[in-house]
Design an enzyme around this catalytic site. Structure first.
Site, mmCIF file in Angstrom:
data_model
loop_
_atom_site.group_PDB
_atom_site.id
_atom_site.type_symbol
_atom_site.label_atom_id
_atom_site.label_comp_id
_atom_site.label_asym_id
_atom_site.label_seq_id
_atom_site.Cartn_x
_atom_site.Cartn_y
_atom_site.Cartn_z
ATOM 1 N N SER A 130 0.848 -1.100 -0.039
ATOM 2 C CA SER A 130 -0.025 0.112 0.038
ATOM 3 C C SER A 130 0.855 1.141 -0.003
ATOM 4 O O SER A 130 0.334 2.229 -0.394
ATOM 5 C CB SER A 130 -0.789 -0.099 1.285
ATOM 6 O OG SER A 130 -0.094 0.056 2.334
ATOM 7 N N LYS A 168 0.334 4.356 6.806
ATOM 8 C CA LYS A 168 -0.447 5.126 5.670
ATOM 9 C C LYS A 168 0.134 6.831 6.051
ATOM 10 O O LYS A 168 0.656 7.062 6.977
ATOM 11 C CB LYS A 168 -1.774 5.383 6.023
ATOM 12 C CG LYS A 168 -2.570 3.815 5.778
ATOM 13 C CD LYS A 168 -2.306 3.336 4.493
ATOM 14 C CE LYS A 168 -3.230 2.182 4.178
ATOM 15 N NZ LYS A 168 -2.409 0.985 4.701
#
Length: 207
Positions: A130, A168
């Site tokens: 990710s 993230k």
């Protein structure tokens, strides 16, 4: 220096403490009692691994002959600026990130890769892709500084609603938070509340 598992670290620290305070090493039974291992064969197995990693030396002809050989290695490591950083295997809600139950092992890390107090640093193994567009790949070790706040654009470790740690990019928006993947094929995560565990300050990749 080769990294130790949590159990190996416990055994090694106990042996070192006994040797330094009493002048002689503990018995296998004493080691087992100290770290909660009932099986002497399990203790012997851990001692064998400590020996193979260069932390201790044993004389098979003597029952208590355990010599700490890594003291000099540790002195050398300090001179070279090496620190042992906890590797977090899981994240438990309501428990500090570096609590003992969260630590899988300790990883030797060059001190120049960190820019803050050693006690505030932990490592998280990256799983998934990710964050590949930020240069963070599956299997990398991210170096994280423990903190509970973040600025927009920071790459952070956050706890999800499923009590799992995720890496993230952080953004605070009106009435919500956005955890943005650095992967154009993935959608952002929107949350009303987010728990920031730390800010990514470095990266270690084993070749």
């Amino acid at each position: 220096m080769t990294e130790l598992t949590k159990r190996q670290s416990e055994i090694y620290e106990y042996i070192k403490t006994v040797v330094h305070t009493k002048g002689y090493p503990p018995s296998v039974r004493e080691i087992g009692e100290a770290v909660g291992l009932a099986s002497s064969s399990t203790v012997h197995g851990h001692l064998s691994r400590l020996e193979s990693k260069g932390y201790i030396r044993r004389d098979p002809t003597k029952p208590r002959a355990i010599e700490i050989v890594s003291d000099q290695l540790e002195e050398n490591a300090e001179m070279e600026g090496t620190i042992h950083v906890p590797v977090i295997g899981k994240v438990t809600a309501g428990v500090p990130i570096t609590a003992v139950e969260n630590i899988e092992e300790y990883f030797p890390l060059p001190e120049h890769l960190t820019s803050t107090h050693n006690s505030d640093i932990f490592i998280l193994n990256v799983v998934g892709d990710s964050m590949i567009e930020a240069g963070i790949l599956d299997g990398d070790k991210v170096i994280v500084r423990s903190q509970t706040i973040a600025e927009n654009g920071d790459i952070i470790v956050a706890m999800t609603e499923d009590d799992e740690a995720t890496v993230k990019r952080f953004y605070k928006e009106k009435h919500r938070y956005r955890l943005q993947p650095e992967n154009s094929t993935m959608d952002p995560i929107y949350l009303e509340q987010v728990t920031v565990l730390g800010k990514v300050v470095g990266l270690f990749r084993e070749l």
